[in-house]
Design an enzyme around this catalytic site. Structure first.
Site, PDB file in Angstrom:
ATOM      1  N   LYS A  39       0.827  -1.207   0.000  1.00 39.52           N
ATOM      2  CA  LYS A  39       0.000   0.000   0.000  1.00 39.52           C
ATOM      3  C   LYS A  39       0.869   1.269   0.000  1.00 39.52           C
ATOM      4  O   LYS A  39       2.081   1.190   0.178  1.00 39.52           O
ATOM      5  CB  LYS A  39      -0.946  -0.024   1.207  1.00 39.52           C
ATOM      6  CG  LYS A  39      -1.944  -1.195   1.167  1.00 39.52           C
ATOM      7  CD  LYS A  39      -2.731  -1.267  -0.147  1.00 39.52           C
ATOM      8  CE  LYS A  39      -4.007  -2.066  -0.062  1.00 39.52           C
ATOM      9  NZ  LYS A  39      -3.830  -3.519   0.075  1.00 39.52           N
TER      10      LYS A  39
HETATM   11  C1  LIG Z   1      -5.207  -4.319   0.651  1.00 39.12           C
HETATM   12  C2  LIG Z   1      -6.656  -4.152   0.672  1.00 39.12           C
HETATM   13  C3  LIG Z   1      -7.448  -4.605   1.741  1.00 39.12           C
HETATM   14  C4  LIG Z   1      -6.930  -5.476   2.846  1.00 39.12           C
HETATM   15  O1  LIG Z   1      -5.809  -5.036   3.476  1.00 39.12           O
HETATM   16  P1  LIG Z   1      -4.780  -6.074   4.191  1.00 39.12           P
HETATM   17  O2  LIG Z   1      -4.015  -5.138   5.067  1.00 39.12           O
HETATM   18  O3  LIG Z   1      -3.943  -6.678   3.127  1.00 39.12           O
HETATM   19  O4  LIG Z   1      -5.574  -7.044   4.956  1.00 39.12           O
HETATM   20  C5  LIG Z   1      -8.788  -4.316   1.727  1.00 39.12           C
HETATM   21  N1  LIG Z   1      -9.356  -3.642   0.721  1.00 39.12           N
HETATM   22  C6  LIG Z   1      -8.637  -3.201  -0.330  1.00 39.12           C
HETATM   23  C7  LIG Z   1      -9.316  -2.440  -1.408  1.00 39.12           C
HETATM   24  C8  LIG Z   1      -7.273  -3.456  -0.410  1.00 39.12           C
HETATM   25  O5  LIG Z   1      -6.586  -3.068  -1.475  1.00 39.12           O
END
Ligand SMILES: *Cc1c(COP(=O)(O)O)cnc(C)c1O
Length: 397
Positions: free
Chosen positions: A186
């Protein structure tokens, strides 16, 4: 988008603080911790940057969505409206609390189509969960209007769009609840981590207790705390939170880099007659983590995706065929492939998605290419990439 690309001294110093104190847990050990409260510090920084009254930091973005739903009292048999184009975490978090994921179409924003949302509302609907995919947002004004009219909660999944805004408000802060992920890919990362923001004090208190086994966090002796309701463990560790404390300070710099690279690519391919861009709702500002565009047909989009890859332009995604981000490949959801028995409400109420008509979503996603914007590129690399992209796409016209 990836925060892991820019990772340096400030992150190391923050983690070293935690290692020096030896307290890896966010609660308790007051005497030993030498006043280091990294999870708490990250919550304060996040609430400030996101202009929200409260933040709760947890172990992942998926945990954040789950805790957000639980903290709002969503449970077995409640319906949560979510898009066909998202990450699997959306329905995982809904199913985790026994609620029912109701998939609905997206539009040219690549996020929830407000009219499709309105059609999907039943007496069991509790929440509308737009997902701000690939750096841009849903039409939050239209969705808020629908939620107000039907007395529903608006929960923004801003995991892929942290740092963007709508009507001058940071994404995640417009709805009743907003969620972020700090996983390793992210825009900013903790390694693993996530957060909920809200202006609702009750939701904050619930999230605080629920994410730590229902602990009421009254007094300074964990052993004597009481448990007003059932909870779970979705805690983040101090080590992960420490990384986040450094990264949140860099968010605006990261978004500025993404904007610069995104603009170079977009300005270069803008003149092509066969390329149009995803619609950003009026009032929205992206976080520029991806450049997403449409080709005139599904066939041309497939060709463009292959040609871009062949030309060495990496990290361009064709979501239509992607295993994780589009409903067509979610056969484990469609066929209810769970290890144990699902809650009866889910068994009874989950629509038969093998028979659903999502041709409106197909018409957009089938034509979409999304190119990841990397933070580590030099200006020269971006300029070269832009020219190559233009050449490849122009040949398909
Ligand atoms: C990455 C992501 C998640 C989940 O996040 P994690 O930290 O990997 O559990 C949820 N929604 C979206 C749109 C994402 O891109």
């Amino acid at each position: 988008m990836p925060g892991f690309e820019l990772f340096g001294e400030s992150e190391k110093n923050q983690v070293q603080d935690v290692l020096d104190s030896g307290v890896l847990m966010r609660y308790g050990f007051d005497g030993m911790r030498n006043n280091h409260w990294k999870a708490l510090e990250l919550e304060k920084a996040l609430a400030k940057r996101m202009e929200a009254k409260h933040a709760q930091v947890v172990s992942s973005g998926t945990a954040a969505l789950t805790v957000a739903l639980a903290s709002a009292g969503v449970g077995a048999g409640d319906e949560v409206i979510m898009p066909t184009f998202t990450f699997v975490a959306s329905f995982e978090s809904i199913l985790a609390i026994g609620a029912v994921p109701i998939l609905v179409d997206i539009d040219d924003t690549l996020t929830l189509d407000p009219s499709a949302v309105e059609h999907a509302i039943t007496s069991k609907t509790k929440v509308v969960m737009p997902v701000h995919m690939c750096g841009s947002m849903a039409d939050l004004k239209a969705l808020k209007h629908i939620c107000d009219k039907h007395n529903l909660l608006l929960l923004e999944d801003a995991c892929q769009a942290i740092g963007g805004s709508f009507d001058g408000k940071p994404l995640g802060s417009y709805g009743d609840l907003g969620c972020f992920s700090f996983d390793y890919v992210k825009t900013i990362t903790c390694g693993e981590g996530g957060a909920i923001i809200t202006n609702n004090e009750k939701f904050k208190i619930n999230a605080d207790h629920y994410s730590d086994h229902g602990h009421d966090h009254v007094g300074n002796n964990r052993g004597t705390e009481t448990h007003p309701f059932l909870g779970y463990n979705f805690r983040i560790s101090e080590l992960n939170a420490a990384v986040g404390c450094a990264q949140i300070e860099r968010l605006d710099d990261f978004v500025a880099i993404q904007k610069k690279h995104y603009s170079t690519l977009r300005d270069t391919i803008d003149s092509l007659s066969n390329v149009t861009f995803r619609r950003v709702p009026t009032g929205g500002v992206e976080n520029y983590s991806f450049l997403s565009f449409f080709l005139p047909t599904e066939e041309l989009a497939k060709k463009a995706h292959t040609a871009l890859g062949d030309a060495g332009i990496d990290a361009c995604f064709y979501w239509f065929d992607n295993n994780w981000h589009y409903y067509k490949k979610w056969e484990h959801l469609t066929h209810k492939k769970s290890l144990g028995k699902l809650p009866q409400e889910v068994i009874n109420q989950l629509p038969d998605y093998s028979k659903s008509d999502f041709s409106k979503s197909d018409a957009w996603v089938g034509r979409t290419i999304s190119c990841l914007i990397k933070l580590s590129w030099t200006d020269e690399q971006v300029a070269e990439r832009a020219i190559k992209m233009k050449e490849v796409l122009a040949k398909l016209a």
